[in-house]
Design a protein around this motif. Structure first.
Motif, PDB file in Angstrom:
ATOM      1  N   VAL A  50      88.703   5.117  56.167  1.00 51.72           N
ATOM      2  CA  VAL A  50      89.036   6.447  56.665  1.00 51.72           C
ATOM      3  C   VAL A  50      87.822   7.053  57.371  1.00 51.72           C
ATOM      4  N   THR A  51      88.100   7.849  58.381  1.00 52.32           N
ATOM      5  CA  THR A  51      87.037   8.536  59.114  1.00 52.32           C
ATOM      6  C   THR A  51      86.715   9.865  58.431  1.00 52.32           C
ATOM      7  N   PRO A  52      85.451  10.166  58.164  1.00 52.93           N
ATOM      8  CA  PRO A  52      85.092  11.455  57.564  1.00 52.93           C
ATOM      9  C   PRO A  52      85.602  12.618  58.418  1.00 52.93           C
ATOM     10  N   ASP A  53      85.908  13.745  57.756  1.00 50.80           N
ATOM     11  CA  ASP A  53      86.462  14.880  58.503  1.00 50.80           C
ATOM     12  C   ASP A  53      85.580  16.122  58.473  1.00 50.80           C
ATOM     13  N   TYR A  54      84.424  16.072  57.802  1.00 52.81           N
ATOM     14  CA  TYR A  54      83.462  17.164  57.933  1.00 52.81           C
ATOM     15  C   TYR A  54      82.077  16.647  57.562  1.00 52.81           C
ATOM     16  N   ALA A  55      81.064  17.440  57.866  1.00 53.47           N
ATOM     17  CA  ALA A  55      79.685  17.009  57.645  1.00 53.47           C
ATOM     18  C   ALA A  55      78.884  18.098  56.960  1.00 53.47           C
ATOM     19  N   ALA A  56      77.803  17.691  56.305  1.00 51.10           N
ATOM     20  CA  ALA A  56      76.862  18.630  55.686  1.00 51.10           C
ATOM     21  C   ALA A  56      75.460  18.280  56.172  1.00 51.10           C
ATOM     22  N   VAL A  57      74.719  19.296  56.593  1.00 55.13           N
ATOM     23  CA  VAL A  57      73.376  19.106  57.134  1.00 55.13           C
ATOM     24  C   VAL A  57      72.408  20.018  56.389  1.00 55.13           C
ATOM     25  N   ASN A  58      71.232  19.501  56.089  1.00 58.12           N
ATOM     26  CA  ASN A  58      70.192  20.305  55.470  1.00 58.12           C
ATOM     27  C   ASN A  58      69.036  20.485  56.449  1.00 58.12           C
ATOM     28  N   SER A 119      42.897  28.309  51.204  1.00 58.37           N
ATOM     29  CA  SER A 119      42.814  28.542  52.652  1.00 58.37           C
ATOM     30  C   SER A 119      44.000  29.328  53.185  1.00 58.37           C
ATOM     31  N   GLY A 120      45.055  29.491  52.385  1.00 59.31           N
ATOM     32  CA  GLY A 120      46.224  30.225  52.856  1.00 59.31           C
ATOM     33  C   GLY A 120      47.443  29.926  52.006  1.00 59.31           C
ATOM     34  N   TYR A 121      48.607  30.154  52.600  1.00 60.31           N
ATOM     35  CA  TYR A 121      49.864  29.968  51.866  1.00 60.31           C
ATOM     36  C   TYR A 121      50.902  29.294  52.762  1.00 60.31           C
ATOM     37  N   SER A 122      51.818  28.603  52.100  1.00 64.54           N
ATOM     38  CA  SER A 122      52.914  27.935  52.791  1.00 64.54           C
ATOM     39  C   SER A 122      54.237  28.479  52.271  1.00 64.54           C
ATOM     40  N   VAL A 123      55.132  28.835  53.175  1.00 72.76           N
ATOM     41  CA  VAL A 123      56.464  29.333  52.806  1.00 72.76           C
ATOM     42  C   VAL A 123      57.510  28.394  53.392  1.00 72.76           C
ATOM     43  N   SER A 124      58.419  27.941  52.539  1.00 69.09           N
ATOM     44  CA  SER A 124      59.482  27.024  52.976  1.00 69.09           C
ATOM     45  C   SER A 124      60.843  27.610  52.646  1.00 69.09           C
ATOM     46  N   ASN A 125      61.762  27.580  53.609  1.00 74.30           N
ATOM     47  CA  ASN A 125      63.122  28.076  53.427  1.00 74.30           C
ATOM     48  C   ASN A 125      64.083  27.034  54.003  1.00 74.30           C
ATOM     49  N   GLN A 126      64.914  26.456  53.139  1.00 75.41           N
ATOM     50  CA  GLN A 126      65.841  25.408  53.541  1.00 75.41           C
ATOM     51  C   GLN A 126      67.280  25.864  53.295  1.00 75.41           C
ATOM     52  N   VAL A 127      68.188  25.452  54.179  1.00 81.52           N
ATOM     53  CA  VAL A 127      69.595  25.812  54.020  1.00 81.52           C
ATOM     54  C   VAL A 127      70.475  24.569  54.144  1.00 81.52           C
ATOM     55  N   ASN A 128      71.607  24.607  53.438  1.00 82.80           N
ATOM     56  CA  ASN A 128      72.663  23.606  53.606  1.00 82.80           C
ATOM     57  C   ASN A 128      73.723  24.188  54.527  1.00 82.80           C
ATOM     58  N   VAL A 129      74.126  23.419  55.517  1.00 77.88           N
ATOM     59  CA  VAL A 129      75.105  23.881  56.506  1.00 77.88           C
ATOM     60  C   VAL A 129      76.321  22.961  56.465  1.00 77.88           C
ATOM     61  N   THR A 130      77.497  23.538  56.278  1.00 73.20           N
ATOM     62  CA  THR A 130      78.741  22.770  56.305  1.00 73.20           C
ATOM     63  C   THR A 130      79.353  22.879  57.701  1.00 73.20           C
ATOM     64  N   ILE A 131      79.639  21.721  58.302  1.00 69.91           N
ATOM     65  CA  ILE A 131      80.184  21.674  59.665  1.00 69.91           C
ATOM     66  C   ILE A 131      81.602  21.104  59.586  1.00 69.91           C
ATOM     67  N   HIS A 132      82.596  21.957  59.752  1.00 69.05           N
ATOM     68  CA  HIS A 132      83.989  21.503  59.633  1.00 69.05           C
ATOM     69  C   HIS A 132      84.461  20.786  60.897  1.00 69.05           C
ATOM     70  N   ASP A 133      83.939  21.175  62.045  1.00 73.16           N
ATOM     71  CA  ASP A 133      84.264  20.472  63.290  1.00 73.16           C
ATOM     72  C   ASP A 133      83.237  19.364  63.469  1.00 73.16           C
ATOM     73  N   ILE A 134      83.586  18.171  62.994  1.00 76.36           N
ATOM     74  CA  ILE A 134      82.607  17.092  62.929  1.00 76.36           C
ATOM     75  C   ILE A 134      82.120  16.663  64.312  1.00 76.36           C
ATOM     76  N   GLY A 135      82.880  16.973  65.340  1.00 77.25           N
ATOM     77  CA  GLY A 135      82.464  16.625  66.687  1.00 77.25           C
ATOM     78  C   GLY A 135      81.303  17.467  67.200  1.00 77.25           C
ATOM     79  N   LYS A 136      80.972  18.555  66.469  1.00 76.09           N
ATOM     80  CA  LYS A 136      79.887  19.441  66.897  1.00 76.09           C
ATOM     81  C   LYS A 136      78.546  19.123  66.232  1.00 76.09           C
ATOM     82  N   VAL A 137      78.481  18.071  65.434  1.00 76.70           N
ATOM     83  CA  VAL A 137      77.260  17.792  64.681  1.00 76.70           C
ATOM     84  C   VAL A 137      76.054  17.635  65.605  1.00 76.70           C
TER      85      VAL A 137
END
Length: 243
Positions: A50-58, A119-137
């Protein structure tokens, strides 16, 4: 006949000893586990492609600054641009979820004469994105890079209803087991009876296509191949034999 007190004590002790020996000589032994009932036992396999029908990107942004405020302000500005790029691509707010946020001190490398120095500070912000239109990945990855993400990856191609697909594979597995059992019964000159028991092995999880990419302006649109996944079910079936 009279029995002395000493002789009676010896007889009593002997009787107790015989009782104890009798108990020791007869320990309770665990019975061997009986094999599953069934005259013909076969393994059945079912596969569904079967072909997947949605994608998840981090993806997300990591910034640095001499102070927490400087690093965080820079991070917030870039993340606002990333969120806007996702919304412009048609991703709704409920499909954008923060998966990681951290503030870490950064130290200069230590040497034999000096201890590590802040010497300083590091800030990291990560998100999970659900893409229902798999053709737009591919297009969305382009937009994320252009918006300033510093890392993006862990792309997973998924199925919205895997249980339904696995049920199709289960039906195929039962048919495969019955076909094999009929062959064995015919070759052995016996008549195949009904199914007595079925066991299923743990569900097979297909490998998900994944990738990681550093933030850089791509020369062309990111090529993404969705492909197909193969969902597999494996069962063991015991059949009776008929008269």
């Amino acid at each position: 006949m009279k029995v002395s007190r000493f002789a009676a004590l010896r007889i009593s002790s002997l009787g107790i000893g015989l009782v104890l020996i009798g108990l020791w000589a007869g320990p309770v032994r665990a019975q061997p586990q009986a094999a599953p009932e069934g005259r013909i036992v076969v393994v059945g396999e079912g596969n569904v492609s079967v072909t997947p029908d949605y994608a998840a990107v981090n993806g997300g942004v990591t910034t640095h600054g001499k102070s927490v405020k400087e690093a965080n302000d820079a991070n917030s500005k870039l993340m606002a641009a990333v969120t806007a790029a996702l919304q412009d691509a048609g991703i709704v707010a409920k499909d954008i979820q923060t998966s990681h946020f951290s503030i870490q001190p950064v130290y200069m490398p230590a040497d034999q004469h000096n201890e590590p120095k802040l010497s300083g500070y590091s800030v990291s912000n990560q998100v999970n994105v659900t893409i229902h239109d798999i053709g737009k990945v591919g297009d969305i990855l382009d937009r994320l890079v252009a918006a300033g993400v510093t890392n993006v990856g862990n792309i997973q191609f998924l199925h919205s209803n895997p249980s339904k697909l696995l049920d199709q594979a289960r039906e195929a597995a039962v048919a495969d087991a019955k076909r094999k059992a009929e062959i064995y019964a015919k070759a052995s000159g016996i008549k195949l009876g009904s199914v007595i028991w079925i066991t299923e092995e743990p569900a097979y999880a297909p490998p998900m296509p994944m990738m990681r990419m550093a933030a850089a302006a791509p020369a062309a649109s990111v090529p993404i191949s969705v492909g197909e996944d193969s969902l597999q079910v494996r069962i063991t079936v015991g059949f009776a034999t008929a008269n």
